[in-house]
Motif scaffolding. Structure first.
Motif: not given
Length: 512
Positions: A209-213, A418-420, A432-436, A480-482
């Motif tokens: 999850i951390a890597a994805a977001g 895929r999440a990114r 921006l590129v990620c949720n964080a 991110t989980i979604a």
């Protein structure tokens, strides 16, 4: 006679033009060097004079004046050796003046006339292209790095005589070419893999999850539970670097003089793990001549701080602004410098001084007061900037002895990519590129939740005593989980899982 040679210098990781003006007049042989040169530049007079003579060229025995403009900016380092030598050869009619038009030159000279590599060449190449130069002459060891930029002819030279022959005859050698796409297509090679980790399924899920977001992570657990092992494998599941990210990372390493030999472009995400005795300037950046610190060297990668409470308090507190803004600002009397610092922070710590608080295998020897003082070394504002707080328990014996490998990094990375991609499509209009990276305002816009999820989250916030920043962090994690599940909306299950990654606040820090 007068000649002007264009070179460049660094301000942080950005380059600017330095014009080297050389004037030769009749008079007593003497060399005057002006323009706020530092000691390394002052010493270049002996290096340049000796290099010219040892190259079989003529050094004029007349009154020589060299000015480094702009004169109000301090010049440092040996990168002006080669352009100064070329300027002297031009005023003494050994190099044609018209060959210097549209050309930018950098390089350090050795006494035998060899050209040594210098720092920051990638930034210099970018500046040369933006300022309309048609040709860039650099040390051969820096040629691949400069050629990554494209849009400008890059010539690597091994000796001063090689540079002179190139200026006399432009067909003396061919420009350096680099296939950037081929470099980025090469799979990143890591010495470690997630398949080597036995058990710790919840921890591996949290790191996915951390890597994805792009979320920051705090790992808490007893010695030997695998915190460091997990952290060192995080880069193996991060998405490959884009060209823009690779250029940003390479610029930082080039400016710091840490670019690996024969490396034109950094194609692997960096992993930095400074010791807990690291100083403020070494971690954040600074010094009398500002240099990037560990947090900038981890740009677009992972900064791992093991034994987090053992770091000095002022060092940890200095990280709060870079973690929030993604940049480090270093102010000095002469100027202020900014370094990029958009990295993932992964921190690890024991739950108490002896390390065994809450452990099922060994009894903790620490008093409540000792535990409280130990945990209070980490401030609440810093904890709020870490999205995921994860407890890493000691492995059970059957998990430790199992021969079945875990899921490989490549399989986890596919889900992360895929999440990114979903995040990038949604956040591209905001740059921006990620949720964080979402601000509080953007979280409200991009993370709507239903009434059932809102009620659950309200109850969790009240029970855990979470701050407004922690509330936003939960929504980002849930988003991110979604994204990992391919869901367009945030569901109650996503919120419930995200809350778990903040729930240990209460156990260890007594929140709520």
């Amino acid at each position: 006679m007068f000649a002007r040679v264009e070179s460049a210098a660094l301000h942080g990781i950005d380059a600017f033009t330095v014009q080297i003006e050389v004037d030769l007049q009749q008079g007593t042989p003497f060399w005057t060097l002006v323009g706020l040169p530092d000691t390394a530049v002052q010493e270049s007079r002996d290096r340049v004079r000796t290099a010219i003579r040892n190259s079989g060229l003529y050094f004029p025995l007349l009154k020589l004046t060299v000015n480094l403009a702009p004169a109000d900016v301090r010049k440092e380092g040996p990168a002006y050796d080669l352009p100064m030598a070329i300027g002297i050869l031009a005023v003494s009619e050994q190099v044609p003046l018209d060959a210097l038009e549209g050309t930018l030159i950098v390089g350090e000279l050795s006494l035998d006339g060899g050209v040594r590599p210098v720092n920051g060449v990638l930034s210099i190449a970018l500046h040369a292209r933006e300022s309309g130069k048609r040709r860039l002459i650099v040390p051969q060891a820096n040629a691949a790095e400069a050629a990554v930029v494209g849009g400008i002819e890059v010539y690597g030279v091994e000796t001063l005589l090689d540079a002179v022959q190139l200026l006399i005859n432009s067909k003396h050698k061919s420009p350096t070419r680099v296939d950037v796409d081929a470099l980025l297509r090469q799979p990143a090679e890591y010495e470690v893999d997630f398949s080597e980790i036995r058990g710790q399924e919840q921890a591996k899920r949290a790191l996915e999850i951390a890597a994805a977001g792009g979320h920051n992570v705090l790992l808490i657990g007893p010695p030997g539970s695998g915190k460091t092992m997990l952290a060192r494998r995080l880069p193996t599941i991060l998405p490959p670097l884009t060209l823009e990210e690779a250029l940003q990372t390479t610029r930082v390493y080039s400016a710091a003089g840490l670019l690996p030999p024969k490396t034109g472009l950094m194609t692997t995400r960096p992993f930095r793990s400074p010791h807990h005795t690291t100083s403020y300037a070494a971690l954040v950046g600074g010094g009398s001549i500002p240099r990037p610190g560990e947090i900038s060297l981890a740009h677009n990668g992972v900064l791992f701080l093991d034994e987090l409470p053992e770091f000095k308090r002022d060092v940890l507190e200095a990280m709060r602004q870079p973690l929030e803004d993604g940049v480090v600002s270093v102010s000095r009397v002469q100027a202020a410098v900014q370094f990029p610092a958009r990295c993932m922070l992964v921190a690890a710590m024991n739950p108490c001084p002896c390390g065994f608080y809450g452990d099922t295998h060994q009894t903790c020897q620490c008093s409540p007061t000792m535990i409280r003082k130990y945990l209070q070394r980490i401030s609440g504002p810093l904890l709020d900037r870490i999205d995921i707080h994860l407890e890493v328990p000691r492995l059970k014996q059957d998990e430790l002895l199992t021969l079945q490998p875990g899921e490989p990094s490549a399989a986890i990375r596919e889900r992360v990519v895929r999440a990114r991609e979903r995040q990038l499509e949604r956040l591209r209009p905001y740059g921006l590129v990620c949720n964080a990276q979402m601000s509080s305002k953007l979280v409200r816009e991009q993370c709507p939740i239903g009434e059932d999820a809102r009620g659950y989250l309200r109850m969790a916030v009240q029970r855990l005593g979470l701050s407004a920043r922690a509330y936003d962090r939960i929504l980002k994690i849930a988003r991110t989980i979604a994204d990992l599940e391919g869901s367009e909306s945030i569901q109650l299950s996503h919120i419930a899982e995200a809350v778990q990654y903040r729930s240990i606040d209460r156990r260890f820090w007594g929140s709520g």
